[in-house]
Design an enzyme around this catalytic site. Structure first.
Site, mmCIF file in Angstrom:
data_model
loop_
_atom_site.group_PDB
_atom_site.id
_atom_site.type_symbol
_atom_site.label_atom_id
_atom_site.label_comp_id
_atom_site.label_asym_id
_atom_site.label_seq_id
_atom_site.Cartn_x
_atom_site.Cartn_y
_atom_site.Cartn_z
ATOM 1 N N TYR A 158 -3.111 -0.938 10.401
ATOM 2 C CA TYR A 158 -2.779 -1.087 8.763
ATOM 3 C C TYR A 158 -1.679 -0.415 8.437
ATOM 4 C CZ TYR A 158 -3.865 -1.111 3.833
ATOM 5 O OH TYR A 158 -3.749 -1.416 2.577
ATOM 6 N N SER B 100 0.731 -1.055 0.006
ATOM 7 C CA SER B 100 0.225 0.165 -0.094
ATOM 8 C C SER B 100 1.044 1.285 0.014
ATOM 9 C CB SER B 100 -0.962 -0.203 1.147
ATOM 10 O OG SER B 100 -1.535 1.281 1.529
#
Length: 258
Positions: free
Chosen positions: A162, A148
């Protein structure tokens, strides 16, 4: 180099590609691209219906098999089933992942553990299991993780678990690439910005979230799944034979501005 050779280096014919999380939107798109370039593909996931549906869409070059990254034995069993059906795995694409949004000061340890277990521990479980078989077969290969843009950037939302998981994965990619290079195993990451999938549909239909988001992206839009597949084919193929240990951003220029 003969002209046709430039086309051939992207060819995946003869390769067996395991797409973990292949029943999700990003994984399915990458699986479709791998088949289009000649690969045999195995789709794993926890949902029988979803993984079977994607495999059926892909046709006779594909199979579906259960695997849950939280259950290492199921990963080993899936790899054994794929090898029996399609031969040794030459490429792993890890498109598994999860996210639980909670403010850092209120985040529960259960939420933290769930995100880290799937996104980081699970990535290691998959990598280790596939690499062991590549090493046993004395066969070079490519391992590709979907990371990401948040592997290198924070965000003003409750993403503590995350970003920690994806940042850790970015470093794990470097370490595994360094250790396994001697075996001819390359390890890389694909790091997209927000990508349009059903899992983030609520975010992207919220103007208060979407408009500031795209305003920060120089190309002025979020990523689509198809924006990621070219890089996946490249990293799976011989065209990227000298690339390992990289976490490559597909972010519309976000990291160029921060």
């Amino acid at each position: 180099m003969p002209t046709h050779r430039y086309h051939d280096i992207f060819n995946l014919a003869g390769k067996t590609v395991l797409v973990a999380g292949g029943s999700g939107a990003i994984g399915a798109a990458m699986a479709h691209a791998a088949v289009a370039f000649g690969a045999r593909v195995a789709i794993t996931g926890v949902s029988h219906e979803r993984r079977e549906r994607v495999a059926a869409e892909l046709g006779p070059a594909a199979m579906a098999v259960y695997a849950n990254v939280l259950e290492p034995d199921s990963v080993d069993a899936a790899i054994a089933a794929v090898e029996e059906a399609h031969g040794p795995i030459g490429v792993l694409i890890n498109a598994t992942g999860t996210h639980i949004e909670q403010p850092a000061e209120a985040m529960t340890l259960d939420a933290w553990d769930t995100v880290l277990d799937v996104n980081l521990r699970g990535a290691f479980v998959l990598s280790q299991a596939v690499a062991r078989r590549m090493i046993a077969h004395r066969m070079p290969g490519s391992i590709i993780h979907v990371t990401s843009v948040r592997s290198g950037l924070g965000i003003r939302r409750g993403y503590a678990a995350y970003v920690a998981s994806k940042g850790g994965l970015a470093m794990l990619i470097k370490q595994l690439a360094t250790e396994w290079a001697v075996h001819g195993i390359r390890v890389n990451g694909i790091a997209p910005t927000f990508t349009r999938t059903p899992l983030v549909a609520d975010y992207l239909t919220d103007p208060s979230f979407y408009e500031p988001l795209v305003a920060r992206i120089p190309l002025g839009r979020v990523a689509e799944c198809d924006d990621l597949v070219g890089l996946a084919v490249f990293l799976a193929s011989d065209a990227s034979a000298m690339i390992t240990g990289q976490n490559i951003y597909v972010d519309g220029g976000v990291t160029a501005t921060q």
